[in-house]
Write an enzyme that holds these catalytic residues in place. Sequence first.
Site, PDB file in Angstrom:
ATOM      1  N   LYS A  16      76.722  82.400 -31.785  1.00 24.17           N
ATOM      2  CA  LYS A  16      77.078  81.313 -32.710  1.00 24.17           C
ATOM      3  C   LYS A  16      76.256  80.051 -32.430  1.00 24.17           C
ATOM      4  CE  LYS A  16      81.544  81.316 -31.648  1.00 24.17           C
ATOM      5  NZ  LYS A  16      81.612  82.384 -30.599  1.00 24.17           N
ATOM      6  N   ARG A  91      89.997  78.721 -34.097  1.00 28.01           N
ATOM      7  CA  ARG A  91      90.226  79.888 -33.254  1.00 28.01           C
ATOM      8  C   ARG A  91      91.655  80.399 -33.369  1.00 28.01           C
ATOM      9  NH1 ARG A  91      85.865  78.446 -29.308  1.00 28.01           N
ATOM     10  NH2 ARG A  91      85.565  80.127 -27.822  1.00 28.01           N
ATOM     11  N   ARG A 130      73.688  84.800 -19.567  1.00 31.84           N
ATOM     12  CA  ARG A 130      73.687  83.369 -19.863  1.00 31.84           C
ATOM     13  C   ARG A 130      74.242  82.589 -18.673  1.00 31.84           C
ATOM     14  NH1 ARG A 130      76.833  81.421 -25.216  1.00 31.84           N
ATOM     15  NH2 ARG A 130      78.671  81.304 -23.895  1.00 31.84           N
ATOM     16  N   ARG A 136      77.382  77.609 -16.656  1.00 29.35           N
ATOM     17  CA  ARG A 136      78.760  77.598 -17.174  1.00 29.35           C
ATOM     18  C   ARG A 136      79.619  78.534 -16.335  1.00 29.35           C
ATOM     19  NH1 ARG A 136      79.547  78.126 -23.619  1.00 29.35           N
ATOM     20  NH2 ARG A 136      81.585  78.785 -22.870  1.00 29.35           N
ATOM     21  N   ARG A 148      88.435  85.873 -22.221  1.00 28.14           N
ATOM     22  CA  ARG A 148      88.005  85.176 -23.445  1.00 28.14           C
ATOM     23  C   ARG A 148      87.899  86.148 -24.619  1.00 28.14           C
ATOM     24  NH1 ARG A 148      82.789  82.831 -21.097  1.00 28.14           N
ATOM     25  NH2 ARG A 148      82.353  81.961 -23.154  1.00 28.14           N
TER      26      ARG A 148
END
Length: 190
Positions: A16, A91, A130, A136, A148
Amino acid sequence: MSKLNIVLFGPPGAGKGTQSEFLIKKYGLVHLSTGDLLRAEKEAGTELGLMAQEIMGRGELVSDEIVIGMIRNKIEANTAAKGFIFDGFPRTQAQAVALDAMLNAKSEPITAMLALEVPEEELVKRLLGRGATSGRADDSNEGVIRTRIREYENKTAPLKAYYSAQGKYKAINGVGSVEEITGRLMKAIG
Ligand code: AMP
């Protein structure tokens, strides 16, 4: 001219954020990512940021009230925008209802909800990759990543039916090169 308001939808790791970068340039839109906004609050050390930090670290969703308030402020601060790309918001059903209420009050409804579809094992692989470079914390732990994805399946994926009922839901194959996927999104926007 009517505004182009796109919900860019999909599980964590679907692409996204990456795809938003192309679409905001192509269509001159304002990018609203609640994940980015929450991380900025965390960096700034605000009370809200500190509160959200723990929940984000576990991979769970922060409260509807907080994210709806953040989005409301940003929409009100960008009245001249040609439109918005909503990335990682809504969400939950409560967030989707609140967003519709805000935009319909301005007669600038959501144009389309574009849902990037990527198989779970590919998402986990992408997010761990990532995490190795982004710093992160929620991308560096497989357990948190799977939480998640479960949160997405339980609370967020049902929004496909919500937008489908409005004739706005479009599924997009999110596997392929970045350029291929941008092409599919642009074709769906029309
Ligand atoms: P993201 O950058 O979109 O992957 O979001 C990172 C984290 O921020 C999520 O795992 C949630 O903890 C939180 N978050 C971001 N957007 C929302 C939202 N719309 N509702 C609730 N929590 C959110």
